[in-house]
Scaffold this motif. Structure first.
Motif, PDB file in Angstrom:
ATOM      1  N   THR A  36       0.816  -1.048  -0.008  1.00  0.00           N
ATOM      2  CA  THR A  36      -0.014   0.152  -0.263  1.00  0.00           C
ATOM      3  C   THR A  36       0.884   1.223  -0.104  1.00  0.00           C
ATOM      4  OG1 THR A  36      -1.513  -1.308   1.469  1.00  0.00           O
ATOM      5  CG2 THR A  36      -2.054   1.116   1.241  1.00  0.00           C
ATOM      6  N   ALA A  37       1.857   1.135   0.757  1.00  0.00           N
ATOM      7  CA  ALA A  37       2.774   2.276   0.715  1.00  0.00           C
ATOM      8  C   ALA A  37       3.346   2.819  -0.530  1.00  0.00           C
ATOM      9  CB  ALA A  37       3.942   2.189   1.737  1.00  0.00           C
ATOM     10  N   ALA A  38       3.797   1.499  -1.327  1.00  0.00           N
ATOM     11  CA  ALA A  38       4.149   1.664  -2.704  1.00  0.00           C
ATOM     12  C   ALA A  38       3.147   2.481  -3.321  1.00  0.00           C
ATOM     13  CB  ALA A  38       4.778   0.575  -3.155  1.00  0.00           C
ATOM     14  N   ILE A  39       1.849   2.005  -3.326  1.00  0.00           N
ATOM     15  CA  ILE A  39       0.882   2.351  -4.130  1.00  0.00           C
ATOM     16  C   ILE A  39       0.537   3.827  -4.005  1.00  0.00           C
ATOM     17  CG2 ILE A  39      -1.525   2.288  -4.505  1.00  0.00           C
ATOM     18  CD1 ILE A  39      -0.988  -0.350  -5.462  1.00  0.00           C
ATOM     19  N   MET A  40       0.962   4.257  -2.896  1.00  0.00           N
ATOM     20  CA  MET A  40       0.468   5.687  -2.404  1.00  0.00           C
ATOM     21  C   MET A  40       1.456   6.725  -3.115  1.00  0.00           C
ATOM     22  SD  MET A  40      -2.250   5.686  -1.033  1.00  0.00           S
ATOM     23  CE  MET A  40      -2.594   7.344  -0.513  1.00  0.00           C
ATOM     24  N   LEU A  41       2.521   6.035  -3.589  1.00  0.00           N
ATOM     25  CA  LEU A  41       3.677   7.018  -4.299  1.00  0.00           C
ATOM     26  C   LEU A  41       3.173   7.915  -5.488  1.00  0.00           C
ATOM     27  CD1 LEU A  41       6.821   4.595  -4.243  1.00  0.00           C
ATOM     28  CD2 LEU A  41       6.462   6.547  -2.754  1.00  0.00           C
ATOM     29  N   TYR A 349       9.793 -11.829 -20.596  1.00  0.00           N
ATOM     30  CA  TYR A 349      10.201 -12.091 -19.477  1.00  0.00           C
ATOM     31  C   TYR A 349       9.803 -11.122 -18.395  1.00  0.00           C
ATOM     32  CZ  TYR A 349      14.469 -11.323 -16.532  1.00  0.00           C
ATOM     33  OH  TYR A 349      15.346 -11.551 -15.290  1.00  0.00           O
ATOM     34  N   VAL A 350       9.716  -9.861 -18.743  1.00  0.00           N
ATOM     35  CA  VAL A 350       9.362  -8.800 -17.860  1.00  0.00           C
ATOM     36  C   VAL A 350       7.832  -9.069 -17.628  1.00  0.00           C
ATOM     37  CG1 VAL A 350       8.616  -6.997 -19.234  1.00  0.00           C
ATOM     38  CG2 VAL A 350       9.864  -6.480 -17.319  1.00  0.00           C
ATOM     39  N   SER A 351       6.941  -9.508 -18.372  1.00  0.00           N
ATOM     40  CA  SER A 351       5.536  -9.810 -18.059  1.00  0.00           C
ATOM     41  C   SER A 351       5.663 -10.911 -17.174  1.00  0.00           C
ATOM     42  CB  SER A 351       5.051 -10.007 -19.297  1.00  0.00           C
ATOM     43  OG  SER A 351       5.082  -8.995 -20.224  1.00  0.00           O
ATOM     44  N   LEU A 352       6.452 -11.839 -17.290  1.00  0.00           N
ATOM     45  CA  LEU A 352       6.210 -12.904 -16.335  1.00  0.00           C
ATOM     46  C   LEU A 352       6.879 -12.619 -15.004  1.00  0.00           C
ATOM     47  CD1 LEU A 352       5.626 -16.203 -16.628  1.00  0.00           C
ATOM     48  CD2 LEU A 352       8.155 -16.491 -16.721  1.00  0.00           C
ATOM     49  N   LEU A 353       7.652 -11.851 -14.748  1.00  0.00           N
ATOM     50  CA  LEU A 353       8.274 -11.335 -13.602  1.00  0.00           C
ATOM     51  C   LEU A 353       7.223 -10.594 -12.977  1.00  0.00           C
ATOM     52  CD1 LEU A 353      11.169 -11.819 -12.715  1.00  0.00           C
ATOM     53  CD2 LEU A 353      11.812  -9.733 -13.471  1.00  0.00           C
ATOM     54  N   ALA A 354       6.507  -9.641 -13.829  1.00  0.00           N
ATOM     55  CA  ALA A 354       5.593  -8.863 -13.208  1.00  0.00           C
ATOM     56  C   ALA A 354       4.363  -9.521 -12.676  1.00  0.00           C
ATOM     57  CB  ALA A 354       5.060  -7.736 -14.487  1.00  0.00           C
ATOM     58  N   ALA A 355       4.008 -10.602 -13.494  1.00  0.00           N
ATOM     59  CA  ALA A 355       2.850 -11.602 -12.990  1.00  0.00           C
ATOM     60  C   ALA A 355       3.083 -12.211 -11.621  1.00  0.00           C
ATOM     61  CB  ALA A 355       2.576 -12.591 -14.111  1.00  0.00           C
ATOM     62  N   ALA A 396       4.317   6.732 -14.210  1.00  0.00           N
ATOM     63  CA  ALA A 396       5.698   6.612 -14.623  1.00  0.00           C
ATOM     64  C   ALA A 396       6.477   7.635 -13.982  1.00  0.00           C
ATOM     65  CB  ALA A 396       5.882   6.606 -16.081  1.00  0.00           C
ATOM     66  N   LEU A 397       6.112   8.892 -14.207  1.00  0.00           N
ATOM     67  CA  LEU A 397       6.735  10.152 -13.859  1.00  0.00           C
ATOM     68  C   LEU A 397       6.794  10.100 -12.195  1.00  0.00           C
ATOM     69  CD1 LEU A 397       5.436  13.037 -16.349  1.00  0.00           C
ATOM     70  CD2 LEU A 397       7.589  11.901 -16.195  1.00  0.00           C
ATOM     71  N   PRO A 415      14.345  -4.163 -11.892  1.00  0.00           N
ATOM     72  CA  PRO A 415      13.355  -4.014 -10.602  1.00  0.00           C
ATOM     73  C   PRO A 415      12.683  -2.852 -10.510  1.00  0.00           C
ATOM     74  CG  PRO A 415      15.979  -4.585  -9.803  1.00  0.00           C
ATOM     75  CD  PRO A 415      15.913  -4.191 -11.446  1.00  0.00           C
ATOM     76  N   LEU A 416      12.985  -1.843 -10.726  1.00  0.00           N
ATOM     77  CA  LEU A 416      12.014  -0.634 -10.410  1.00  0.00           C
ATOM     78  C   LEU A 416      10.956  -0.520 -11.330  1.00  0.00           C
ATOM     79  CD1 LEU A 416      12.105   1.725  -8.272  1.00  0.00           C
ATOM     80  CD2 LEU A 416      12.770   3.283 -10.087  1.00  0.00           C
ATOM     81  N   LEU A 417      11.247  -1.033 -12.441  1.00  0.00           N
ATOM     82  CA  LEU A 417      10.235  -1.045 -13.345  1.00  0.00           C
ATOM     83  C   LEU A 417       9.028  -2.390 -13.352  1.00  0.00           C
ATOM     84  CD1 LEU A 417       9.260  -0.242 -16.447  1.00  0.00           C
ATOM     85  CD2 LEU A 417      10.646  -2.375 -17.428  1.00  0.00           C
ATOM     86  N   VAL A 418       9.777  -3.429 -12.618  1.00  0.00           N
ATOM     87  CA  VAL A 418       8.660  -4.268 -12.381  1.00  0.00           C
ATOM     88  C   VAL A 418       7.781  -3.957 -11.096  1.00  0.00           C
ATOM     89  CG1 VAL A 418       8.381  -6.833 -11.339  1.00  0.00           C
ATOM     90  CG2 VAL A 418      10.209  -6.313 -13.094  1.00  0.00           C
ATOM     91  N   ILE A 419       8.443  -3.002 -10.188  1.00  0.00           N
ATOM     92  CA  ILE A 419       7.483  -2.632  -9.025  1.00  0.00           C
ATOM     93  C   ILE A 419       6.507  -1.584  -9.647  1.00  0.00           C
ATOM     94  CG2 ILE A 419       7.586  -1.193  -7.085  1.00  0.00           C
ATOM     95  CD1 ILE A 419      10.554  -2.049  -6.640  1.00  0.00           C
ATOM     96  N   ALA A 420       6.919  -0.594 -10.701  1.00  0.00           N
ATOM     97  CA  ALA A 420       5.961   0.206 -11.219  1.00  0.00           C
ATOM     98  C   ALA A 420       4.661  -0.726 -11.814  1.00  0.00           C
ATOM     99  CB  ALA A 420       6.771   1.136 -12.431  1.00  0.00           C
TER     100      ALA A 420
END
Lengths: 543, 480
Positions: A36-41, A349-355, A396-397, A415-420
């Motif tokens: 939730t904290a990440a979502i609030m960014l 790869y990145v979509s699997l990671l994100a999933a 993104a911004l 890693p940061l892209l996946v968190i986004a």
């Protein structure tokens, strides 16, 4: 939220929901709070920027035209939600509960439109259905039709967005249908109700949380879409936000406008909470549920086939046909194609990671809201949806702002892209897992606890296997939407990080349609693999 | 067109390898140009060239301090990365001295001497700081390609007394990060060429101009970007505060009209505004000569435009400069009254005109050629250039600048220099059908030469007032 508390404890009005709620276990609460904290960014970013804008932002926001735009946008959003439900509900029922010929095949094809980027969908719609488009040219010879009804504006946006986003509702309903105990429907039929009445009075009410969850995604997605509305000339609120970036390079006004979207999103979340209803959705009988008997369509199979064929024709075959036409036309004109294997690999790869990561993040949130309902857990769950209503570029911004300043070594890394991605697509997973969980009787866990297993073990050895179908549906949903994600990938990806979506965007924005078509077709093709996997593995959980 | 005259004079200046004063430059900066990029040979030495009294210094170039005394030449460093370099010479001796820079692989002490002086014509002379008195300092900036150099004082006998030093100029190495508002399909192959030619490790982030500019602003001082390559003057202007001043020898390769007035960015290619028309319903002769005539009711319902598009907005800015605020407003209102169809950008306009959705559209010239390449000559749309210095025929640029926060300034300079090389300019001309801006590269056959397009008399530096244009467009009600 009062609604949630009543849902759990309708018989205990004398105690407050607060006291009634068991305090969530730490191993769920901590991850949920982190998520939730990440979502609030992004929200924090938007609020911060808005205050930075000061009075200017206020002047802009209180204009009459802004209000008009907002009303129009919400109207579109609700219309698309209604339309997608009307498409998804029969498709889900037909492909899960009936003996429709080739039903797994249709099940795969009807999920795939999710992977088509909205600007591609709009471009295709214009090429095919525009006033002088391919369809008109085909009709001109035999029928002398020299102009089709307009594709631009509200009707075009409604058409394109509905056919691109109905799989959100579909995935959610399908998972719920699989998890539903057929005994209830059988009992209804045994009591003399017909198929239709059973559907309306037993099945449909049980699908309410799933429909609401999927519909919420569609509503929020429509709010945040830019690609389709800009090409189809529907002046939505997100288009206004993009224009603030594109024309004035103004981040503060864009952020202030985004804050309005956040508020609209909260309003929609309230509506959804109400639409969910407050009943129990799990079975209470002893013994385990079994595979439902398929409803025999008999003569109805032909209209059913025609209906599902039409949905696939418009939502998938048409885009694929136009993309293929571009590809062939370009190749015929001597256009050279370089197949971007790297982009293909990166996308998958990145979509699997994100999933996987999104699933891990969504589980504690969904579990808390269902099993430890209370003000805190419902707030957490509601908040996860906010990212979905914000235009991708705003999220993104926000990550650029926090990433470049506070986690510089992670900035523009995978890693940061996946968190986004997780923050953008968490709701896709939370909703489906939540509605699956609702269908699971808590006594199963309680029995396991009673047999001496720790909560953590129960969670991993009992709950997860039972939720398999819902989890897989969530993962596939996240995989598909990550495959087509654009703004965050462009801004936050590692340098030189190409995906099929960025390759499609790059080529189409420079009018190389043949070069755009190849990665777009690959996008659809690759995405069909996990969808097929999901569809053929789908089964009732054995409890 | 004045730019060709400027180019001509520039070429003469660049031909002179020795120091020559450039009156049209921003810094009154003196360059002895090494003849573009790609390691092309430097121009011939010209002993007759008059260095002139004023010696210019590019304030952004790194400085090498050189101590001149009897009898030694002592630079404070023995090597530096290739690019613009300022030599700051101090005469700490008791006689007059000078500093001559020769590019040669020979050992410093074994140069050919004629009558007590090194025969400068036998070597590649990059430039010199003329003889000056003891106790004084003199500085000048030169563009140095990688290689071995010898620094000497060539006053009679001073060389043989020992006034020489070896100096190495090294290849720029390492990384370079580019944020490109231009598409990968166009830029990717050029980046590959640049990497092959320089060995630099280049990373590119592609996106829309606005996305990347917003990203750079949000990154604060931590932007990894070195270069921003944007596709219209409005975008470059919006980023201007974040850009550093480019070296003069890069700026001067492009006519004044096509670069930032304060040296923050340089145009790389030219893009003409045109009117695209459907060839089934119209011929070029049916079109008016001026974009102002499209307010005539005969064009009602027949026009496609993209008022939210950056290039369109730059054209409106040009119009405001050329005919003033009131006439521009009249034009916008006139077009609006003709119920134009609005598109998000140029490409869909071109498609719509060819499809007959609209009869004419206001676009940049090169998009048509992408469609022609893919769909063949039967594609039913062509461009018409407005006549008589009309704002409808203004030439805009795509251009590049270096961020003030860049970590790899030398590599960035090399890259921009590369974009202006003959090879890269030819690539743009061939592949994107844009106008090359550097002298010696021709636009594609089939495109009118810039000299023949009656381009309005205007320099792009006056197009920085995007805010004024946006205010006008909002006021007229063509953008939200």
């Amino acid at each position: 939220m009062a609604l949630e508390m009543e849902a759990v404890a309708p018989a205990a009005p004398e105690t407050s929901g607060w006291a009634r709620t068991s305090w969530p276990p730490i191993f769920l609460l901590v991850p949920a709070l982190l998520v939730t904290a990440a979502i609030m960014l992004p929200v924090a970013y938007v609020v911060g920027r808005t205050f930075g804008a000061g009075a200017d932002a206020w002047d802009l926001l209180v204009q009459r035209s802004v209000l008009d735009t907002l009303i129009r946008t919400v109207y579109l959003s609700l219309a698309v939600t209604a339309a997608t439900t009307l498409i998804a509900l029969p498709v889900a029922w037909l492909t899960v509960r009936t003996d429709l010929p080739l039903r797994r095949f249709w099940a795969v094809l009807t999920v795939l439109p999710l992977v088509i980027p909205s600007y591609v969908g709009a471009l295709v719609a214009i090429t095919a259905l525009g006033p002088k488009g391919l369809v008109q040219q085909m009709l001109e010879g035999p029928f002398g039709i020299d102009r089709l009804p307009g594709i631009y504006g509200f009707s075009g946006a409604l058409l394109v967005l509905s056919f691109l986003s109905f799989p959100y509702v579909l995935l959610s309903i399908r998972a719920a249908l699989w998890n539903m105990d057929p005994a209830m429907e059988e009992a209804a039929r045994g009591l003399g109700l017909g198929t239709w009445t059973t559907f309306r009075r037993v099945t449909l009410p049980h699908l309410r949380p799933a429909i609401a969850a999927g519909g919420l995604l569609v509503a929020l997605y429509t709010l945040s879409d830019f690609g389709a509305v800009s090409l189809l000339r529907f002046n939505s609120f997100t288009r206004v936000i993009y224009l603030q970036y594109e024309t004035s390079f103004d981040r503060t006004l864009a952020a202030a406008s985004s804050l309005v979207l956040v508020m609209v999103a909260f309003a929609l979340l309230m509506i959804e909470a109400r639409a969910r209803g407050r009943s129990r959705y799990h079975r209470t009988a002893v013994g385990s549920a079994r595979e439902p008997n398929l409803v025999r369509l008999n003569a109805w199979r032909w209209p059913a086939l025609l209906g599902i064929f039409s949905v696939v024709a418009v939502s998938l075959a048409l885009p694929v046909a136009v993309l293929t036409y571009w590809l062939v036309r370009g190749l015929a004109a001597g256009e050279s194609l370089s197949f971007v294997w790297q982009a293909l690999f990166n996308s998958a790869y990145v979509s699997l990671l994100a999933a996987v990561v999104t699933l891990a993040a969504a589980l504690p949130v969904a579990f808390l809201t269902v099993r430890h309902a209370g003000w805190l857990s419902s707030l957490l769950e509601r908040v996860t949806y906010v990212g979905f209503a914000l235009p991708g570029i705003v999220v993104a911004l926000a990550f650029v702002y926090f990433g470049a300043r506070y986690v510089t070594p992670l900035y523009q890394t995978l890693p940061l892209l996946v968190i986004a991605y997780v923050i953008l697509f968490l709701p896709v997973a939370v909703g489906t897992i939540r509605s699956s969980l609702l269908q699971l009787n808590p006594h199963v866990e309680e029995a396991a606890r009673g047999l001496g297993r720790s909560p953590v073990r129960v969670f991993f050895t009992v709950l997860l296997p039972l939720l398999r179908t819902g989890l897989m549906a969530s993962a596939v949903g996240v995989f598909l939407v990550t495959m087509k994600e654009l703004p965050a990938t462009l801004v936050l990806g590692p340098l030189g990080f190409k995906t099929l979506a960025t390759a499609t965007w790059s080529a189409s924005s420079s009018a190389f349609f043949a070069r755009a078509a190849a990665p777009a077709l690959l996008l659809v093709l690759i995405s069909s693999l996990p969808v097929a996997f999901l569809t053929f593995r789908e089964q009732r959980p054995v409890s | 067109m004045p730019s060709s005259r400027i180019l001509h004079s520039l070429r003469k200046v660049r031909g002179a390898a020795a120091i020559a004063a450039l009156s049209i430059t921003l810094f009154a900066f003196v360059a002895a140009c090494g003849g573009g990029s790609n390691g092309s040979p430097t121009a011939e030495p010209d002993p007759q060239a008059d260095p002139g009294p004023q010696v210019g210094v590019d304030p952004n170039a790194p400085v090498v301090s050189v101590d001149l005394t009897e009898w030694s030449v002592m630079p404070d460093v023995s090597s530096i990365e290739a690019g613009a370099v300022t030599f700051s010479a101090s005469n700490s001796g008791s006689e007059d001295h000078e500093l001559v820079i020769l590019k040669t692989d020979e050992a410093a002490g074994t140069l050919t001497v004629v009558d007590g002086r090194v025969d400068e014509s036998a070597y590649d002379e990059i430039g010199e700081i003329e003889e000056f008195a003891p106790g004084l300092d003199q500085a000048a900036t030169f563009r140095l390609d990688p290689g071995a150099y010898v620094l000497i004082c060539n006053i009679a006998d001073h060389y043989e007394e020992g006034m020489y030093a070896e100096f190495a100029v090294e290849e720029v190495t390492g990384d370079l990060v580019i944020y490109s508002g231009r598409e990968e399909d166009l830029i990717g192959p050029l980046i590959d060429q640049f990497e092959d030619a320089t060995g630099l490790d280049v990373g590119v982030r592609y996106g829309s101009n606005a996305q990347l500019i917003a990203t750079i602003f949000e990154e604060g001082g931590n932007s990894p970007a070195d270069v921003f390559f944007g596709s219209d003057p409005g975008a470059l202007g919006a980023l201007s505060d974040k850009l550093g001043v480019l070296p003069a020898d890069i700026l001067e390769q492009v006519p004044v009209a096509f670069r930032s007035p304060v040296g923050k960015w340089v145009g790389v290619t030219g893009r003409a505004r045109t009117v695209i028309y459907n060839t089934d319903t119209l011929t070029e002769a049916d079109l008016p000569a001026s974009i102002f005539d499209f307010t005539d009711p005969e064009w009602s319902g027949r026009i496609g435009w993209a008022p939210t598009n950056g290039s369109f907005q730059s054209m409106v800015t040009a119009m405001r400069q050329l005919v003033g605020e009131d006439e521009t407003r009249d034009w916008l209102e006139g077009i609006k009254n003709n119920n134009p169809t609005e598109y998000p950008k140029n490409t869909p306009i071109v498609q719509a005109v060819a499809d007959g959705e609209v009869d004419v559209g206001f676009v940049n010239h090169y998009y048509l050629h992408r469609f022609l390449a893919e769909e063949g000559d039967s594609f039913s749309a062509r461009n018409a250039f407005m006549k008589g210095g009309d704002p409808g025929a203004v030439v805009l640029v795509a251009g590049a600048g270096i961020l003030e926060s860049a970590d790899h300034v030398r590599a960035a300079e090399r890259f921009i220099d590369f974009l202006l090389s003959q090879g890269a300019q030819q690539y743009f001309s061939d592949e994107t059908f844009e106008y090359p801006l550097v002298d010696g590269v021709e636009p594609q056959p089939g495109l009118p030469r810039l000299d023949d397009v009656e381009v309005p008399d205007l320099d792009l530096s006056s197009l920085s007032d995007l805010e004024g244009t946006l205010a006008l467009l909002r006021d007229v009600g063509v953008i939200p």
